[in-house]
Design a protein around this motif. Structure first.
Motif, PDB file in Angstrom:
ATOM      1  N   TRP A   1     -12.176 -16.264  -0.557  1.00  0.00           N
ATOM      2  CA  TRP A   1     -10.826 -16.414  -1.127  1.00  0.00           C
ATOM      3  C   TRP A   1      -9.772 -15.589  -0.420  1.00  0.00           C
ATOM      4  CZ3 TRP A   1     -10.585 -20.706  -3.628  1.00  0.00           C
ATOM      5  CH2 TRP A   1     -11.762 -21.197  -4.211  1.00  0.00           C
ATOM      6  N   LYS A   2     -10.026 -15.172   0.788  1.00  0.00           N
ATOM      7  CA  LYS A   2      -8.978 -14.512   1.582  1.00  0.00           C
ATOM      8  C   LYS A   2      -8.212 -15.593   2.326  1.00  0.00           C
ATOM      9  CE  LYS A   2     -10.480 -10.086   1.213  1.00  0.00           C
ATOM     10  NZ  LYS A   2      -9.756  -9.080   0.468  1.00  0.00           N
ATOM     11  N   MET A   3      -6.904 -15.573   2.207  1.00  0.00           N
ATOM     12  CA  MET A   3      -6.072 -16.533   2.944  1.00  0.00           C
ATOM     13  C   MET A   3      -4.820 -15.802   3.421  1.00  0.00           C
ATOM     14  SD  MET A   3      -6.155 -19.954   0.554  1.00  0.00           S
ATOM     15  CE  MET A   3      -6.556 -19.292  -1.063  1.00  0.00           C
ATOM     16  N   GLN A   4      -4.340 -16.168   4.599  1.00  0.00           N
ATOM     17  CA  GLN A   4      -3.111 -15.559   5.102  1.00  0.00           C
ATOM     18  C   GLN A   4      -1.901 -16.391   4.673  1.00  0.00           C
ATOM     19  OE1 GLN A   4      -2.854 -12.508   6.556  1.00  0.00           O
ATOM     20  NE2 GLN A   4      -5.020 -12.437   5.983  1.00  0.00           N
ATOM     21  N   GLN A   5      -0.780 -15.701   4.445  1.00  0.00           N
ATOM     22  CA  GLN A   5       0.438 -16.376   3.997  1.00  0.00           C
ATOM     23  C   GLN A   5       0.807 -17.535   4.928  1.00  0.00           C
ATOM     24  OE1 GLN A   5       2.051 -15.920   1.127  1.00  0.00           O
ATOM     25  NE2 GLN A   5       3.541 -17.516   1.644  1.00  0.00           N
TER      26      GLN A   5
ATOM     27  N   VAL B   1      -1.240 -20.570   4.148  1.00  0.00           N
ATOM     28  CA  VAL B   1      -1.016 -21.300   2.885  1.00  0.00           C
ATOM     29  C   VAL B   1       0.335 -22.023   2.899  1.00  0.00           C
ATOM     30  CG1 VAL B   1      -2.478 -19.759   1.525  1.00  0.00           C
ATOM     31  CG2 VAL B   1      -0.013 -19.373   1.545  1.00  0.00           C
TER      32      VAL B   1
END
Lengths: 575, 243
Positions: free
Chosen positions: B124-128, B131
């Motif tokens: 569940w790590k995502m970069q701005q 997204v």
């Protein structure tokens, strides 16, 4: 009598905003057959208008945050009138409910580490609001909508529930009509979950959409359930004031969360006077009263508001973090908020009061009738913190879904719908077509909105409230004989006739509770009783119910006793 | 006080006609305000769908002077007031009554799109920045103005063959979700009919959320389909490997 279609479900959820969708998903997941009935199209409910964020102690930005601090902040924001157990469950379960949305496809804004980002909001000790720019509610409703349509929930769109049906002391179904055809429809159900939202359309200046007519409050009241704390209506400090067409439209608290500054026409940052510690990020009740007072005392902006300025954060930042606000002001008011201040004034936004529920299951005082989201009372006490509504609807939506599914599973199949109730409902609904004389519902609605604004607004007095109650009685009389034109097909005038009845019930409840509570607390400000009266009023909820003769019964009931370990968490004075 | 003339379409599936109403103009007034004035003062049964009146819910779509628009967002002072303002229902969908159309087809189509699916070991790590591609499409308020203006749906009524621009950005939103592992390419090519779009960009022009429907969603989706099904190199590789 005309024929009408019938649908049968274990659980009927009324309202398809965040709370209703979350409840429907849960009840369906638990194995119940679920019908979700909504007044508008799916995905249009008021949740789409929630902007700033959903409060949950994820501790992604401020690592010191935890449920205890969130609980403390919520209780202080509500001036300790909250149902402590609801506030506790809410603080404990909100983080899991937010993460769950992410697993269902929601895309919140991120921190540098790649986690869900969180922003500051009034009354929250730490940066706590998970958000998507300033359209968090839209993100949530789309996520829940997607989940809902793939979990086997049957959706009945543009269908309005007008009456709840009972078999003895328990719920047996709901009766309503299809908007398009005007034809009646019966839902047999063992359990009903109310998720109908708020009451803002009883006021003229409001951030609320047309659906917010207190339907669930009125349905519950008519079915014999208790309503609590109806005097607590939140006036959001910052609604648009100009031009008249958009008066009341919400200006998100995220503007202040992102560093927005309030000033009066003398250029003074007036929050220094009212709450020097928290300034613009004081709780909503305090900021709303401060703006109101500045304008009352002649220090208002040209169109009678306060100035709210965010331009110092730079155009790029503002457009990125507050895109809807940028467009809203540009298009509706021809104001560029990256260069000029906005003008803002309090607008009717949220009702803290609502159906009295059991914190664990969300069941009301009527068997088989559940309530969650804004229509339920207790969670927010005398004043709601920003961001706590989106988390409330997730936490208690889920709980209501479980509660209703378990209840439906336990009871026998022999709940009956009684013809007499249906006949009465049909007769009531068709009256406005049959009346040869009567008033236009739009005129009576305008009268009610004026009365609520004039007599039951931000600042209240005994005399004004008394006048307001008298006025509501006159309006009730006028509203009892309405006349409308046209056919039953998609007829907004006909629809308003029923909405108006709901609004008259909630308006009377609000005015009478406000008249009874002789103190100031949270969103309820009495000019004649400007202080807290903790001994008398700090220990009780106001309670409204319908008595056996059909009259509105008003009283109080003692607050549930908070356990010692929780008392320690909330220790310290509140403002 | 100056007065605007509104010619509102009144009718149902059986037929109908424009009816003219005089509405006094207030500063900042939008077309939906004018319709509400008509409801409260002339014809209480005039049907219009609306919810938020703040351009956030996408309910009040109509064709104003022939252009698909949100009535809550269209200010009277942006229209020529020396002649009547016409307000008609969306043409692409069957009329229910007056300005209200039956948009249920959109809900049926949407159900066919496979939802978000993630891998078991997701952290569940995502970069701005990652997204943001999907977030652009998730701004959609489902006003269906893009569906209304799309000539594949509007003029050729290919509702059985093409899902329309709204559903293209719905699929794009899922396909470009950084953690999604579902494959919707065959659906795009077959049931959703992405090939029907010939990039006239009418949908992008009418989008009240200013989503770059064609450039950022439909063209990349077409490219994904082309890469998978029509890339000659991949085709040769498949033949060689015998798959």
């Amino acid at each position: 009598m005309e024929k009408f279609e019938t649908h049968t479900h274990d659980v009927i959820v009324i309202g398809a905003g965040g709370a209703g969708l979350r409840a429907a998903i849960e009840a369906s997941t638990q194995g119940a057959s679920v019908g979700l009935v909504c007044k508008s199209l799916l995905g249009k409910a008021h949740t789409v208008m929630a902007e700033g964020g959903v409060a949950a102690a994820l501790a992604n930005v401020d690592s010191k945050d935890d449920w205890k601090t969130h609980f403390h902040d919520t209780m202080h924001g509500g001036k300790l009138l909250n149902n402590w157990r609801m506030a506790q469950l809410h603080a404990q379960e909100a983080p899991e409910r937010v993460r769950e949305l992410e697993h269902w496809g929601a895309l919140f804004d991120r921190t540098k580490e790649g986690n869900i980002n969180q922003r500051a909001f009034g009354g929250h000790t730490w940066k706590r609001l998970a958000h998507v720019g300033d359209r968090t509610g839209l993100e949530m409703i789309r996520t829940l909508q997607d989940r809902g349509i793939h979990t086997g929930v049957d959706v009945y769109m543009e269908c309005t529930i007008t009456h709840l049906l009972k078999d003895g002391d328990r719920i047996s179904g709901a009766f309503g009509y299809w908007r398009e055809s005007g034809r009646f429809v019966l839902f047999n159900a063992k359990a009903i979950i109310l998720a109908t939202g708020g009451i803002g359309k009883s006021y003229k200046v409001t951030s609320n959409s047309w659906e917010y007519t207190g339907d669930g409050h009125a349905l519950a009241y008519e079915a014999g359930a208790d309503l609590i704390d109806m005097e607590f209506v939140q006036f959001h400090p910052t609604g648009m004031v100009w031009p008249p067409s958009v008066k009341g439209i919400l200006v998100t608290e995220a503007v202040r969360g992102e560093g927005g500054i309030l000033t009066n026409n003398k250029g003074e940052r007036f929050m220094e006077k009212y709450d020097p510690e928290r300034m613009e990020l004081s709780t909503r009740d305090v900021v709303a009263r401060s703006i109101y007072t500045e304008v009352q005392e002649g220090r208002g902006s040209p169109h009678g508001g306060a100035f709210l300025n965010i331009s110092h954060r730079g155009a790029e930042y503002v457009k990125k973090k507050l895109p809807s606000m940028y467009h809203q002001f540009k298009e509706f008011a021809e104001i560029d908020i990256t260069k000029e201040p906005m003008e803002v004034f309090p607008t009717t936004h949220y009702v803290m009061g609502g159906v009295r529920v059991d914190p664990e299951t969300a069941q009301s005082t009527v068997n088989g009738l559940f309530a969650c989201g804004e229509v339920a009372g207790g969670m927010h006490g005398a004043n709601r913190l920003g961001g706590n509504s989106l988390s409330d609807l997730l936490v208690f939506g889920k709980r209501a879904g479980t509660g209703a599914a378990e209840y439906a599973n336990k009871i026998n199949n022999d709940v009956k719908v009684h013809d007499e109730e249906i006949n009465n409902a049909v007769k009531e609904m068709l009256e406005p077509f049959e009346n040869t004389e009567g008033e236009n519902p739009y005129t009576v609605h305008q009268g009610l909105q004026d009365a609520m604004g004039d007599f039951v607004g931000v600042f209240r007095t005994k005399d004004k409230l008394h006048e307001g109650i008298e006025e509501i009685h006159i309006l009730k009389e006028r509203g009892s004989q309405l006349k409308i034109e046209g056919s039953r097909m998609y007829n907004p005038g006909w629809h308003l006739c029923k909405d108006l009845k709901s609004m008259l019930i909630v308006s009377e409840a609000i005015a009478r509770c406000a008249h009874q509570r002789e103190e100031s607390r949270g969103a309820h400000s009495r000019v004649d009783f400007p202080n807290y009266n903790d001994e008398v009023w700090g220990t009780v909820n106001s309670v409204i119910s319908k008595d056996s003769s059909g009259d509105m019964n008003l009283g109080t009931s003692p607050l549930p006793q908070m356990p010692e370990e929780l008392k320690k968490i909330v220790e310290g004075g509140y403002k | 006080m100056s007065v605007a003339k509104l010619r509102i379409y009144r009718g149902d599936a059986e037929g109908g006609q424009e009816v003219e109403y005089d509405v006094p103009i207030e500063e900042g007034m939008v077309v939906l305000d004018a319709i509400h004035f008509v409801q409260a003062n002339y014809d209480g049964d005039i049907a219009v769908r609306w919810n938020c009146k703040a351009a956030k819910c996408g309910s009040c779509s109509a064709e104003i002077n022939g252009m698909p628009k949100l009535t809550c967002k269209t200010r009277l002072d942006t229209l020529p007031l020396d002649k009547p303002i016409t307000v008609h229902p969306l043409k692409t969908f069957p009329i229910m009554k007056d300005l209200v159309t039956d948009v249920s087809w959109n809900y049926e189509v949407r159900k066919k799109i496979p939802p978000f699916k993630y891998a078991k070991d997701t952290d569940w790590k995502m970069q701005q920045v990652d997204v943001e591609r999907s977030q652009e499409f998730r701004k959609c308020i489902e006003c269906y103005l893009c569906q209304d203006v799309c000539h594949v749906l509007r003029n050729h009524n290919k509702k059985n063959e093409f899902f329309g621009p709204r559903m293209m950005i719905k699929i794009a939103e899922l396909e470009m979700h950084p953690l999604d592992i579902e494959d919707r390419k065959e659906m795009l090519r077959e049931a959703a009919g992405v090939g029907y779009c010939n990039i006239t960009k009418c949908c992008t022009e009418v989008c009240p959320e200013e989503i770059h429907i064609t450039d950022n969603a439909i063209i990349p989706l077409k490219e994904r389909v082309a890469d998978t099904y029509f890339d000659p190199l991949q085709w040769v590789m498949k033949k060689i490997k015998g798959s």
